[in-house]
Write a protein that holds these residues in place. Structure first.
Motif, PDB file in Angstrom:
ATOM      1  N   GLY A 145       0.790  -1.316   0.087  1.00 44.10           N
ATOM      2  CA  GLY A 145       0.012  -0.040  -0.142  1.00 44.10           C
ATOM      3  C   GLY A 145       0.766   1.377  -0.237  1.00 44.10           C
ATOM      4  O   GLY A 145       0.729   2.154  -0.828  1.00 44.10           O
ATOM      5  N   LEU A 146       1.895   1.343   0.801  1.00 39.94           N
ATOM      6  CA  LEU A 146       2.845   2.533   0.832  1.00 39.94           C
ATOM      7  C   LEU A 146       3.721   2.744  -0.241  1.00 39.94           C
ATOM      8  O   LEU A 146       3.655   3.734  -0.690  1.00 39.94           O
ATOM      9  N   SER A 147       3.960   1.564  -0.853  1.00 45.02           N
ATOM     10  CA  SER A 147       4.678   1.478  -2.156  1.00 45.02           C
ATOM     11  C   SER A 147       4.104   2.204  -3.159  1.00 45.02           C
ATOM     12  O   SER A 147       4.334   3.324  -3.856  1.00 45.02           O
ATOM     13  N   VAL A 148       2.717   1.694  -3.374  1.00 49.05           N
ATOM     14  CA  VAL A 148       1.682   2.233  -4.554  1.00 49.05           C
ATOM     15  C   VAL A 148       1.475   3.776  -4.160  1.00 49.05           C
ATOM     16  O   VAL A 148       1.582   4.478  -5.131  1.00 49.05           O
ATOM     17  N   ALA A 149       1.321   4.016  -2.900  1.00 50.30           N
ATOM     18  CA  ALA A 149       1.041   5.646  -2.630  1.00 50.30           C
ATOM     19  C   ALA A 149       2.009   6.597  -3.136  1.00 50.30           C
ATOM     20  O   ALA A 149       1.835   7.524  -3.681  1.00 50.30           O
ATOM     21  N   VAL A 150       3.340   5.979  -2.555  1.00 49.19           N
ATOM     22  CA  VAL A 150       4.708   6.921  -2.977  1.00 49.19           C
ATOM     23  C   VAL A 150       4.860   6.846  -4.480  1.00 49.19           C
ATOM     24  O   VAL A 150       5.144   7.968  -4.722  1.00 49.19           O
ATOM     25  N   TRP A 151       4.355   5.819  -5.089  1.00 52.66           N
ATOM     26  CA  TRP A 151       4.852   5.744  -6.399  1.00 52.66           C
ATOM     27  C   TRP A 151       3.770   6.692  -7.211  1.00 52.66           C
ATOM     28  O   TRP A 151       4.169   7.402  -8.104  1.00 52.66           O
ATOM     29  N   ILE A 152       2.638   6.757  -6.890  1.00 54.39           N
ATOM     30  CA  ILE A 152       1.760   7.547  -7.326  1.00 54.39           C
ATOM     31  C   ILE A 152       2.164   9.019  -7.272  1.00 54.39           C
ATOM     32  O   ILE A 152       2.142   9.834  -8.013  1.00 54.39           O
ATOM     33  N   LEU A 153       2.634   9.437  -5.902  1.00 59.04           N
ATOM     34  CA  LEU A 153       3.222  10.667  -5.747  1.00 59.04           C
ATOM     35  C   LEU A 153       4.301  10.944  -6.614  1.00 59.04           C
ATOM     36  O   LEU A 153       4.412  12.141  -7.422  1.00 59.04           O
ATOM     37  N   GLU A 154       5.271  10.125  -7.103  1.00 57.81           N
ATOM     38  CA  GLU A 154       6.208  10.209  -7.793  1.00 57.81           C
ATOM     39  C   GLU A 154       5.662  10.514  -9.275  1.00 57.81           C
ATOM     40  O   GLU A 154       6.292  11.450 -10.078  1.00 57.81           O
ATOM     41  N   LEU A 155       4.601   9.652  -9.546  1.00 56.06           N
ATOM     42  CA  LEU A 155       3.944   9.772 -11.037  1.00 56.06           C
ATOM     43  C   LEU A 155       3.503  11.287 -11.147  1.00 56.06           C
ATOM     44  O   LEU A 155       3.525  11.933 -12.275  1.00 56.06           O
ATOM     45  N   VAL A 156       2.670  11.622 -10.231  1.00 56.78           N
ATOM     46  CA  VAL A 156       1.747  13.008 -10.278  1.00 56.78           C
ATOM     47  C   VAL A 156       2.717  13.982 -10.165  1.00 56.78           C
ATOM     48  O   VAL A 156       2.550  15.063 -10.860  1.00 56.78           O
ATOM     49  N   MET A 157       3.718  14.102  -9.301  1.00 55.84           N
ATOM     50  CA  MET A 157       4.490  15.432  -9.020  1.00 55.84           C
ATOM     51  C   MET A 157       6.068  15.044  -8.824  1.00 55.84           C
ATOM     52  O   MET A 157       6.365  15.220  -7.711  1.00 55.84           O
ATOM     53  N   PRO A 158       6.529  14.695  -9.999  1.00 55.28           N
ATOM     54  CA  PRO A 158       7.995  14.132  -9.951  1.00 55.28           C
ATOM     55  C   PRO A 158       8.838  15.497  -9.623  1.00 55.28           C
ATOM     56  O   PRO A 158       8.533  16.610 -10.094  1.00 55.28           O
ATOM     57  N   TRP A 159       9.890  15.061  -8.804  1.00 58.85           N
ATOM     58  CA  TRP A 159      10.926  16.369  -8.673  1.00 58.85           C
ATOM     59  C   TRP A 159      11.673  16.510  -9.958  1.00 58.85           C
ATOM     60  O   TRP A 159      12.024  17.475 -10.474  1.00 58.85           O
ATOM     61  N   ARG A 160      12.364  15.243 -10.470  1.00 59.67           N
ATOM     62  CA  ARG A 160      13.200  15.326 -11.732  1.00 59.67           C
ATOM     63  C   ARG A 160      12.111  14.953 -12.873  1.00 59.67           C
ATOM     64  O   ARG A 160      11.850  13.542 -12.989  1.00 59.67           O
ATOM     65  N   LYS A 161      11.753  15.841 -13.615  1.00 62.62           N
ATOM     66  CA  LYS A 161      10.567  15.500 -14.391  1.00 62.62           C
ATOM     67  C   LYS A 161      10.966  14.677 -15.752  1.00 62.62           C
ATOM     68  O   LYS A 161      10.124  13.865 -15.933  1.00 62.62           O
ATOM     69  N   GLY A 162      12.347  14.749 -16.004  1.00 65.70           N
ATOM     70  CA  GLY A 162      12.858  13.943 -17.211  1.00 65.70           C
ATOM     71  C   GLY A 162      12.991  12.321 -16.783  1.00 65.70           C
ATOM     72  O   GLY A 162      13.330  11.695 -17.632  1.00 65.70           O
ATOM     73  N   GLN A 163      13.146  11.887 -15.561  1.00 63.04           N
ATOM     74  CA  GLN A 163      13.381  10.702 -15.169  1.00 63.04           C
ATOM     75  C   GLN A 163      11.960   9.834 -15.433  1.00 63.04           C
ATOM     76  O   GLN A 163      11.048  10.063 -15.424  1.00 63.04           O
ATOM     77  N   PRO A 164      12.464   8.511 -16.124  1.00 65.57           N
ATOM     78  CA  PRO A 164      11.458   7.789 -16.738  1.00 65.57           C
ATOM     79  C   PRO A 164      10.440   7.179 -15.656  1.00 65.57           C
ATOM     80  O   PRO A 164      10.885   7.040 -14.437  1.00 65.57           O
ATOM     81  N   LYS A 165       9.357   6.928 -15.827  1.00 68.36           N
ATOM     82  CA  LYS A 165       8.321   6.551 -14.818  1.00 68.36           C
ATOM     83  C   LYS A 165       8.882   5.234 -14.282  1.00 68.36           C
ATOM     84  O   LYS A 165       8.542   4.862 -13.106  1.00 68.36           O
TER      85      LYS A 165
END
Ligand SMILES: [Zn+2]
Ligand SMILES: [Zn+2]
Length: 289
Positions: free
Chosen positions: A37-57
């Motif tokens: 659950g936590l991994s999916v939640a943090v992954w969604i954060l990465e997909l929605v608001m990435p710090w390094r925008k160019g980093q592959p999903k």
């Protein structure tokens, strides 16, 4: 010796059943589903608001780290943890009894305190011990070979949190248990602390920007921890920002270092380009040197 064997067998067979139950029966007191659950939640954060925008999903080594998460947090840490911690407590206690004749332990019995303050004491004490162990992993050339696995991450994301050699679990658990064996905590008490630490660890490695303001003097963050993974370190330093969940130890002991935004700095260590990228080769790499 038979006692130790019994403890290990009981811990393992107990946990084999427990492991299966955890996977098949989701509940609020369940490490497996919390990890998912936590991994999916943090992954969604990465997909929605990435710090390094160019980093592959799906960044470099994403699936390697996903496997490490399952192996380290669940299979090795949890199962090994039960066996190792019971054995260590048993050995410490029988050792102390043999030498001093003392048979009553838990000198500081925190069970008399309210639940929340027990958890707080455990969290702070454990985090400080881990901060020291982490410094040791960088200071000792032998241990550094094992810790290199964690530092072989070149593209940072939440799952990198749990990329580490199983030997680290042994080192952390053994040293952690020396003082904690005398506090009088039970294994069930660790659940909330583990989940809280897991959340912070995932966030610290995530590709997100977490502006926590003055809380940065208390808690670690992705903007602080990225410098711990910096390939180029300030001259003469083994590393910086050793904090696990809390950053306060780094600020107190002069190890904090955030010179600028670390968003795009190169990560790893000298020679990281030629470091192996598969699970098995990383497991054996430290033994080869
Ligand atoms: Zn490190
Ligand atoms: Zn890290």
């Amino acid at each position: 010796m038979n006692d130790i064997l019994n403890i290990v067998t009981n811990a393992y067979s107990g946990y084999a059943n427990y492991l299966w139950r955890e996977i098949t029966v989701p509940s609020w007191h369940n490490y497996f589903w919390w990890l998912i659950g936590l991994s999916v939640a943090v992954w969604i954060l990465e997909l929605v608001m990435p710090w390094r925008k160019g980093q592959p999903k799906i960044r470099q080594d994403f699936w390697l780290d996903a496997w490490y998460m399952f192996f380290n947090f669940f299979v090795f840490s949890l199962i090994g943890y039960a066996a190792v911690s019971d054995v260590v407590v048993f050995m410490i206690r029988s050792g102390v009894t043999a030498v001093t004749g003392i048979t009553s332990f838990e000198w500081i019995d925190v069970r008399a305190l309210p639940g929340w303050s027990q958890l707080l004491i455990l969290f702070i004490a454990r985090d400080f011990i881990q901060w020291n162990v982490h410094r040791l992993l960088h200071a000792s050339p032998r241990l550094w070979e094992f810790h290199k696995v964690h530092h072989s991450v070149e593209q940072m994301g939440f799952a990198a949190h749990l990329r580490y050699h199983w030997m680290e679990t042994i080192v952390y658990r053994t040293i952690e248990y020396l003082p904690l064996a005398f506090f009088g905590f039970g294994l069930q008490d660790f659940f909330a602390v583990h989940i809280f630490a897991l959340t912070i660890g995932h966030l610290n490695h995530a590709n997100i920007e977490l502006p926590i303001g003055p809380l940065k003097y208390l808690f670690n963050s992705p903007q602080m921890h990225i410098w711990h993974h910096a390939k180029d370190l300030p001259a003469g330093r083994k590393s910086v920002n050793y904090g696990i969940s809390l950053s306060v130890w780094d600020w107190m002991f002069g190890q904090a270092y955030i010179p600028e935004s670390g968003r795009d700095i190169p990560l790893g260590f000298e020679g990281v380009e030629s470091y192996p990228h598969s699970f098995w080769s990383q497991l054996v790499a430290p033994f080869k040197r």
